[in-house]
Design an enzyme around this catalytic site. Sequence first.
Site, PDB file in Angstrom:
ATOM      1  N   ASN A   1      -5.036  -0.204  -6.942  1.00  0.00           N
ATOM      2  CA  ASN A   1      -4.551  -0.562  -5.312  1.00  0.00           C
ATOM      3  C   ASN A   1      -3.125  -0.410  -5.364  1.00  0.00           C
ATOM      4  O   ASN A   1      -2.365  -1.116  -5.503  1.00  0.00           O
ATOM      5  CB  ASN A   1      -5.073  -2.020  -5.326  1.00  0.00           C
ATOM      6  CG  ASN A   1      -3.923  -2.662  -4.043  1.00  0.00           C
ATOM      7  OD1 ASN A   1      -4.010  -1.796  -2.819  1.00  0.00           O
ATOM      8  ND2 ASN A   1      -4.383  -4.403  -4.066  1.00  0.00           N
ATOM      9  N   TRP A   2      -2.667   0.657  -4.319  1.00  0.00           N
ATOM     10  CA  TRP A   2      -1.307   0.864  -4.697  1.00  0.00           C
ATOM     11  C   TRP A   2      -0.256  -0.097  -3.639  1.00  0.00           C
ATOM     12  O   TRP A   2       0.353   0.452  -4.087  1.00  0.00           O
ATOM     13  CB  TRP A   2      -1.364   2.503  -3.831  1.00  0.00           C
ATOM     14  CG  TRP A   2      -2.368   3.709  -5.243  1.00  0.00           C
ATOM     15  CD1 TRP A   2      -2.676   2.953  -5.963  1.00  0.00           C
ATOM     16  CD2 TRP A   2      -1.532   4.438  -3.996  1.00  0.00           C
ATOM     17  NE1 TRP A   2      -3.144   5.286  -6.430  1.00  0.00           N
ATOM     18  CE2 TRP A   2      -2.745   5.772  -5.399  1.00  0.00           C
ATOM     19  CE3 TRP A   2      -1.329   5.379  -3.016  1.00  0.00           C
ATOM     20  CZ2 TRP A   2      -2.651   7.167  -5.171  1.00  0.00           C
ATOM     21  CZ3 TRP A   2      -1.374   7.290  -3.061  1.00  0.00           C
ATOM     22  CH2 TRP A   2      -1.856   8.257  -4.048  1.00  0.00           C
ATOM     23  N   LYS A   3      -1.254  -0.779  -3.310  1.00  0.00           N
ATOM     24  CA  LYS A   3      -0.151  -1.653  -2.314  1.00  0.00           C
ATOM     25  C   LYS A   3       0.969  -0.987  -1.187  1.00  0.00           C
ATOM     26  O   LYS A   3       0.534   0.265  -1.283  1.00  0.00           O
ATOM     27  CB  LYS A   3       0.898  -2.649  -3.317  1.00  0.00           C
ATOM     28  CG  LYS A   3      -0.115  -3.533  -4.137  1.00  0.00           C
ATOM     29  CD  LYS A   3       0.388  -4.407  -5.005  1.00  0.00           C
ATOM     30  CE  LYS A   3      -0.632  -4.880  -6.076  1.00  0.00           C
ATOM     31  NZ  LYS A   3      -0.346  -6.163  -6.428  1.00  0.00           N
TER      32      LYS A   3
ATOM     33  N   HIS B   1      -7.874  -9.586  -0.203  1.00  0.00           N
ATOM     34  CA  HIS B   1      -6.672  -9.683  -1.382  1.00  0.00           C
ATOM     35  C   HIS B   1      -5.772 -10.882  -1.332  1.00  0.00           C
ATOM     36  O   HIS B   1      -5.500 -11.501  -0.384  1.00  0.00           O
ATOM     37  CB  HIS B   1      -5.941  -8.467  -1.149  1.00  0.00           C
ATOM     38  CG  HIS B   1      -5.347  -7.991  -2.274  1.00  0.00           C
ATOM     39  ND1 HIS B   1      -3.990  -9.003  -2.369  1.00  0.00           N
ATOM     40  CD2 HIS B   1      -5.026  -7.396  -3.138  1.00  0.00           C
ATOM     41  CE1 HIS B   1      -3.319  -8.204  -4.151  1.00  0.00           C
ATOM     42  NE2 HIS B   1      -4.349  -7.697  -4.828  1.00  0.00           N
TER      43      HIS B   1
ATOM     44  N   GLU C   1      -2.720 -11.344  -1.618  1.00  0.00           N
ATOM     45  CA  GLU C   1      -1.710 -10.798  -0.781  1.00  0.00           C
ATOM     46  C   GLU C   1      -1.832 -11.106   0.534  1.00  0.00           C
ATOM     47  O   GLU C   1      -1.103 -11.372   1.080  1.00  0.00           O
ATOM     48  CB  GLU C   1      -0.680  -9.518  -1.128  1.00  0.00           C
ATOM     49  CG  GLU C   1      -0.160 -10.621  -2.638  1.00  0.00           C
ATOM     50  CD  GLU C   1      -0.171  -8.681  -3.072  1.00  0.00           C
ATOM     51  OE1 GLU C   1      -0.572  -7.112  -2.490  1.00  0.00           O
ATOM     52  OE2 GLU C   1      -0.561  -8.745  -4.490  1.00  0.00           O
TER      53      GLU C   1
ATOM     54  N   GLU D   1     -10.088 -11.894  -9.005  1.00  0.00           N
ATOM     55  CA  GLU D   1      -8.834 -12.103  -9.276  1.00  0.00           C
ATOM     56  C   GLU D   1      -7.881 -12.943  -9.225  1.00  0.00           C
ATOM     57  O   GLU D   1      -7.496 -13.266  -7.866  1.00  0.00           O
ATOM     58  CB  GLU D   1      -7.563 -10.725  -8.669  1.00  0.00           C
ATOM     59  CG  GLU D   1      -8.761  -9.605  -8.046  1.00  0.00           C
ATOM     60  CD  GLU D   1      -7.211  -8.352  -7.696  1.00  0.00           C
ATOM     61  OE1 GLU D   1      -7.153  -7.473  -8.144  1.00  0.00           O
ATOM     62  OE2 GLU D   1      -7.256  -8.672  -6.448  1.00  0.00           O
TER      63      GLU D   1
ATOM     64  N   GLY E   1       0.038  -8.909 -10.347  1.00  0.00           N
ATOM     65  CA  GLY E   1       1.591  -8.607 -10.465  1.00  0.00           C
ATOM     66  C   GLY E   1       2.898  -9.225 -11.552  1.00  0.00           C
ATOM     67  O   GLY E   1       3.749  -9.618 -10.712  1.00  0.00           O
TER      68      GLY E   1
ATOM     69  N   SER F   1      -3.163  -7.759 -13.803  1.00  0.00           N
ATOM     70  CA  SER F   1      -2.985  -6.587 -14.460  1.00  0.00           C
ATOM     71  C   SER F   1      -3.735  -6.632 -15.833  1.00  0.00           C
ATOM     72  O   SER F   1      -2.689  -6.752 -17.044  1.00  0.00           O
ATOM     73  CB  SER F   1      -1.606  -8.227 -15.381  1.00  0.00           C
ATOM     74  OG  SER F   1      -0.509  -8.887 -14.360  1.00  0.00           O
TER      75      SER F   1
ATOM     76  N   GLY G   1      -3.210  -3.353  -9.931  1.00  0.00           N
ATOM     77  CA  GLY G   1      -2.670  -2.689  -9.466  1.00  0.00           C
ATOM     78  C   GLY G   1      -1.068  -1.707  -9.532  1.00  0.00           C
ATOM     79  O   GLY G   1      -1.302  -0.806  -9.918  1.00  0.00           O
ATOM     80  N   GLY G   2      -0.280  -2.419  -9.873  1.00  0.00           N
ATOM     81  CA  GLY G   2       0.882  -1.903 -10.905  1.00  0.00           C
ATOM     82  C   GLY G   2       0.913  -0.301 -12.207  1.00  0.00           C
ATOM     83  O   GLY G   2       0.747   0.088 -11.656  1.00  0.00           O
TER      84      GLY G   2
HETATM   85  C1  PEP Z   1      -4.267  -5.853  -7.272  1.00  0.00           C
HETATM   86  O1  PEP Z   1      -3.030  -6.003  -6.620  1.00  0.00           O
HETATM   87  O2  PEP Z   1      -5.385  -5.888  -7.213  1.00  0.00           O
HETATM   88  C2  PEP Z   1      -3.641  -6.496  -8.614  1.00  0.00           C
HETATM   89  C3  PEP Z   1      -5.010  -6.512  -9.229  1.00  0.00           C
HETATM   90  O3  PEP Z   1      -2.088  -6.243  -9.243  1.00  0.00           O
HETATM   91  P1  PEP Z   1      -2.151  -5.762 -10.612  1.00  0.00           P
HETATM   92  O4  PEP Z   1      -2.598  -4.989 -11.030  1.00  0.00           O
HETATM   93  O5  PEP Z   1      -0.497  -5.229 -10.652  1.00  0.00           O
HETATM   94  O6  PEP Z   1      -1.969  -7.391 -10.803  1.00  0.00           O
END
Ligand code: PEP
Length: 251
Positions: free
Chosen positions: A9-11, A94, A96, A165, A171, A209, A230-231
């Site tokens: 997930n590049w956001k 998601h 967010e 999640e 994040g 994470s 994500g990251g």
């Molecule tokens: C996400 O945004 O779905 C996510 C899992 O982010 P991160 O891996 O950065 O926690």
Amino acid sequence: MSKKLIAGNWKMNGDLASNQALLEQIAKGLVGLNAHAAVCVPAIYLAQVQALCANTEIAVGAQDMSQHNSGAYTGEISANMLKELNVRYAIVGHSERRQYHFESDQTVAAKAKQALANGITPIVCVGETLAERQAGQTQEVVKRQLSVVIHELAHCAGEIVLAYEPVWAIGTGLTATPEQAQEVHASLRAQLALAVKHPERVKILYGGSMNASNAAQLLAQTDIDGGLIGGASLKAPDFLAILGAASALAK
Ligand code: PEP
């Protein structure tokens, strides 16, 4: 469950040049790995990314979509538009989006339905906040979030990808322990079993994470069928290390 699915997930990250460089490295590193890879990218880059991934094993996904077919919804993107670009997945719900765009469980379920009606697999996100976990409400919250989706999709509920999640792990660098994640995944699987014939076929991803160091342990859990990343999906070596861990666990 055979091959695991690792979805990035590049956001709201990327640009034309860095997208290309990242995808070229992922495509190269993916050769010979036994795992499904996907990247969920900002909508404006879907056409670029789809073209770059055309002859690769990387599937392309959106990060959101409208619950409506078409019409006066300024700024929205329909499932049909995504379908025209051969988009395979769309993340819906998601945390967010739930937090910053006030998306309700009902909206998320309507989006999942709209995705499936257009041949797109929704990656439906569920998860509890830190306050909810501390109050012992984790199971209750994720069960409620999933039950609205199951109710809306009825017999099609088995066609989704589900992502657990925990909001407090997204994040933040905090990760659910493999045991904490497995416990929730097992209960989500049990809930799905009441709605679908082959609950074991529904991929349940863990997200929060996940990185190159913790992926193997998380992915080794019985009911963890992949990751939503994500990251760590923004750096090819990290994303490929997670894909490598998934590949090593493929049955
Ligand atoms: C996400 O945004 O779905 C996510 C899992 O982010 P991160 O891996 O950065 O926690």
